[in-house]
Design a protein around this motif. Sequence first.
Motif, PDB file in Angstrom:
ATOM      1  N   ASN A  83       0.615  -1.149  -0.177  1.00  8.59           N
ATOM      2  CA  ASN A  83      -0.018   0.111   0.039  1.00  8.59           C
ATOM      3  C   ASN A  83       0.659   1.328  -0.033  1.00  8.59           C
ATOM      4  O   ASN A  83       0.224   2.431   0.174  1.00  8.59           O
ATOM      5  CB  ASN A  83      -1.101  -0.075   1.167  1.00  8.59           C
ATOM      6  N   GLN A  84       2.303   1.054  -0.005  1.00  2.00           N
ATOM      7  CA  GLN A  84       3.055   2.348  -0.001  1.00  2.00           C
ATOM      8  C   GLN A  84       3.006   3.117  -1.431  1.00  2.00           C
ATOM      9  O   GLN A  84       3.314   4.203  -1.200  1.00  2.00           O
ATOM     10  CB  GLN A  84       4.446   1.832   0.370  1.00  2.00           C
ATOM     11  N   PHE A  85       2.716   2.691  -2.452  1.00  3.26           N
ATOM     12  CA  PHE A  85       2.785   3.286  -3.729  1.00  3.26           C
ATOM     13  C   PHE A  85       1.499   3.853  -3.976  1.00  3.26           C
ATOM     14  O   PHE A  85       0.349   3.194  -4.425  1.00  3.26           O
ATOM     15  CB  PHE A  85       3.325   2.097  -4.795  1.00  3.26           C
ATOM     16  N   ASN A  86       1.604   5.249  -4.273  1.00  2.00           N
ATOM     17  CA  ASN A  86       0.500   5.987  -4.862  1.00  2.00           C
ATOM     18  C   ASN A  86       0.664   6.848  -5.671  1.00  2.00           C
ATOM     19  O   ASN A  86       2.010   7.148  -6.156  1.00  2.00           O
ATOM     20  CB  ASN A  86      -0.433   6.721  -3.295  1.00  2.00           C
ATOM     21  N   ASP A  87      -0.356   7.933  -6.088  1.00  2.00           N
ATOM     22  CA  ASP A  87       0.119   8.575  -7.350  1.00  2.00           C
ATOM     23  C   ASP A  87      -0.701   9.954  -7.029  1.00  2.00           C
ATOM     24  O   ASP A  87      -1.660  10.174  -6.816  1.00  2.00           O
ATOM     25  CB  ASP A  87      -0.622   8.068  -8.732  1.00  2.00           C
ATOM     26  N   CYS A  88       0.048  11.154  -7.397  1.00  5.86           N
ATOM     27  CA  CYS A  88      -0.567  12.406  -7.041  1.00  5.86           C
ATOM     28  C   CYS A  88      -1.696  12.677  -7.792  1.00  5.86           C
ATOM     29  O   CYS A  88      -2.694  13.553  -7.513  1.00  5.86           O
ATOM     30  CB  CYS A  88       0.490  13.610  -7.184  1.00  5.86           C
ATOM     31  N   GLY A  89      -1.623  12.096  -9.059  1.00 11.11           N
ATOM     32  CA  GLY A  89      -2.934  12.507 -10.089  1.00 11.11           C
ATOM     33  C   GLY A  89      -4.074  11.695  -9.695  1.00 11.11           C
ATOM     34  O   GLY A  89      -5.193  11.865 -10.009  1.00 11.11           O
ATOM     35  N   VAL A  90      -3.709  10.495  -8.741  1.00  9.82           N
ATOM     36  CA  VAL A  90      -4.907   9.831  -8.279  1.00  9.82           C
ATOM     37  C   VAL A  90      -5.615  10.441  -6.922  1.00  9.82           C
ATOM     38  O   VAL A  90      -6.733  10.528  -6.735  1.00  9.82           O
ATOM     39  CB  VAL A  90      -4.593   8.402  -8.068  1.00  9.82           C
ATOM     40  N   MET A  91      -4.592  10.941  -6.210  1.00  8.49           N
ATOM     41  CA  MET A  91      -4.810  11.812  -4.925  1.00  8.49           C
ATOM     42  C   MET A  91      -5.844  12.913  -4.902  1.00  8.49           C
ATOM     43  O   MET A  91      -6.648  13.186  -4.174  1.00  8.49           O
ATOM     44  CB  MET A  91      -3.744  11.837  -3.973  1.00  8.49           C
ATOM     45  N   ILE A  92      -5.570  13.767  -6.007  1.00  5.71           N
ATOM     46  CA  ILE A  92      -5.778  15.123  -6.186  1.00  5.71           C
ATOM     47  C   ILE A  92      -7.362  15.253  -6.809  1.00  5.71           C
ATOM     48  O   ILE A  92      -7.942  16.141  -6.111  1.00  5.71           O
ATOM     49  CB  ILE A  92      -5.083  16.078  -7.077  1.00  5.71           C
ATOM     50  N   TYR A  93      -7.991  14.447  -7.161  1.00  2.33           N
ATOM     51  CA  TYR A  93      -9.362  14.334  -7.477  1.00  2.33           C
ATOM     52  C   TYR A  93     -10.126  13.245  -6.934  1.00  2.33           C
ATOM     53  O   TYR A  93      -9.305  12.133  -6.788  1.00  2.33           O
ATOM     54  CB  TYR A  93      -9.600  14.458  -9.077  1.00  2.33           C
ATOM     55  N   ASP A  94     -11.373  13.326  -6.744  1.00  4.24           N
ATOM     56  CA  ASP A  94     -12.025  12.027  -6.652  1.00  4.24           C
ATOM     57  C   ASP A  94     -13.080  11.625  -7.891  1.00  4.24           C
ATOM     58  O   ASP A  94     -13.150  12.320  -8.724  1.00  4.24           O
ATOM     59  CB  ASP A  94     -13.071  12.410  -5.255  1.00  4.24           C
ATOM     60  N   SER A  95     -13.700  10.588  -7.650  1.00  3.81           N
ATOM     61  CA  SER A  95     -14.409  10.028  -8.672  1.00  3.81           C
ATOM     62  C   SER A  95     -15.487  10.815  -9.401  1.00  3.81           C
ATOM     63  O   SER A  95     -16.067  10.497 -10.488  1.00  3.81           O
ATOM     64  CB  SER A  95     -14.800   8.524  -8.603  1.00  3.81           C
ATOM     65  N   GLY A 126      -7.408  10.553 -13.911  1.00  3.14           N
ATOM     66  CA  GLY A 126      -6.888  11.359 -12.854  1.00  3.14           C
ATOM     67  C   GLY A 126      -6.025  12.631 -13.197  1.00  3.14           C
ATOM     68  O   GLY A 126      -6.463  13.131 -14.245  1.00  3.14           O
ATOM     69  N   GLY A 127      -5.381  13.175 -12.429  1.00  2.66           N
ATOM     70  CA  GLY A 127      -4.460  14.432 -12.930  1.00  2.66           C
ATOM     71  C   GLY A 127      -3.457  14.361 -13.488  1.00  2.66           C
ATOM     72  O   GLY A 127      -2.829  12.966 -13.399  1.00  2.66           O
ATOM     73  N   SER A 128      -2.828  15.247 -14.059  1.00  2.00           N
ATOM     74  CA  SER A 128      -1.624  15.403 -14.843  1.00  2.00           C
ATOM     75  C   SER A 128      -1.011  16.766 -14.434  1.00  2.00           C
ATOM     76  O   SER A 128      -1.554  17.550 -14.012  1.00  2.00           O
ATOM     77  CB  SER A 128      -1.488  14.770 -16.170  1.00  2.00           C
ATOM     78  N   GLY A 129       0.033  17.016 -15.075  1.00  2.00           N
ATOM     79  CA  GLY A 129       0.766  18.015 -15.368  1.00  2.00           C
ATOM     80  C   GLY A 129       2.071  18.698 -14.131  1.00  2.00           C
ATOM     81  O   GLY A 129       1.891  17.930 -13.036  1.00  2.00           O
ATOM     82  N   CYS A 130       2.714  19.435 -14.526  1.00  2.00           N
ATOM     83  CA  CYS A 130       3.739  19.657 -13.651  1.00  2.00           C
ATOM     84  C   CYS A 130       3.263  20.131 -12.274  1.00  2.00           C
ATOM     85  O   CYS A 130       3.816  19.748 -11.105  1.00  2.00           O
ATOM     86  CB  CYS A 130       4.426  21.179 -14.097  1.00  2.00           C
TER      87      CYS A 130
END
Length: 335
Positions: A258-270, A277-281
């Motif tokens: 469970n340690q591996f996550n992604d900022c693009g997954v974290m920043i928005y919800d379904s 998900g999210g992208s960009g600098c």
Amino acid sequence: MNLKRIGNQTVVFANPPVILSSYSVVGPKEGQGPLSKTFSKVMQDNLNGNKSWEVAESKMLEEALQGAVKQSKVKTEELDYMLAGDLLNQIISANFAARTMGFPFIGIYGACSTMALSMAVGSMLIDGQFARNVLVGVSSHHDTAERQYRSPTEQGSQRAMSAQWTVTGAGSVVLSQSGTGPRITAATIGRVLDYGEKDVNNMGAAMAPAVADTILNHMKDLNRTPGDYDLIVSGDLGQVGLHLAKEVLKRSGMETANQFNDCGVMIYDSSQDVHAGGSGCACSAVVFAGEIMQKLISKQYQRVLLVGSGSLHSPTSALQGESIPGVGHAVVIEA
């Protein structure tokens, strides 16, 4: 010479730079997401009172940079370098922000990996005693990125389910040779990998192999395992890329649990209709400057591996049928 380089791609800092402060500015969509309370400022709309999205992005980056400087309490004459970048041609958001800020400026382009790459280079400058304090910042904007890379948002083009939503935001940190705060203890500079993905609406798939490669080399270089980290977080692989990167790691014999996550997954919800998900600098920049920094400061996280992910294509290369190279750059941040 006593090299600080360890293994194939990693450097370990003898004098780990301190992150004195962080500041984030985001657009309204990001402000409606699950991390809304972690951002320093949420804009009311994507223009934020400016005449164009491009101007709005540059001004947003200026605000994030100024916010980080103010919170750091470092005197402006003691800030030796500003490192910044963005997604637009000739990194105009960063260049124009640098015009206002007035610091010696190093423009950096690593696509969406630019925040992690800039933090790594800034840490090298400080550890190498070339700088006392370094200001780092990046930005992206949904509407400027759509206009440049795909179709202007006014056209209302249908988006593929594998497509990601470019984060409107800017994040900044101040790195210093001394002070109180989380420290950057190591950095792993990634290799550019290309497995032939050509779909610009599936950047997660293009970046996943490079991110996995950086994580594997980082762990090998430092003789560590994913269990040595409270969080391993990629910049903007999104749902598709995160799944693929985990699969590559698993097939290479590395379980990330469970340690591996992604900022693009974290920043928005379904419920926000961002598809993959999210992208960009700004995706990794604002999540790190807010959520992750706060948990490092409160000691909820003791050690984090931030792996910026970059899709290294251009509008021209995509139109010419070129495949999409990917890269991942990693920094270790410890409480």
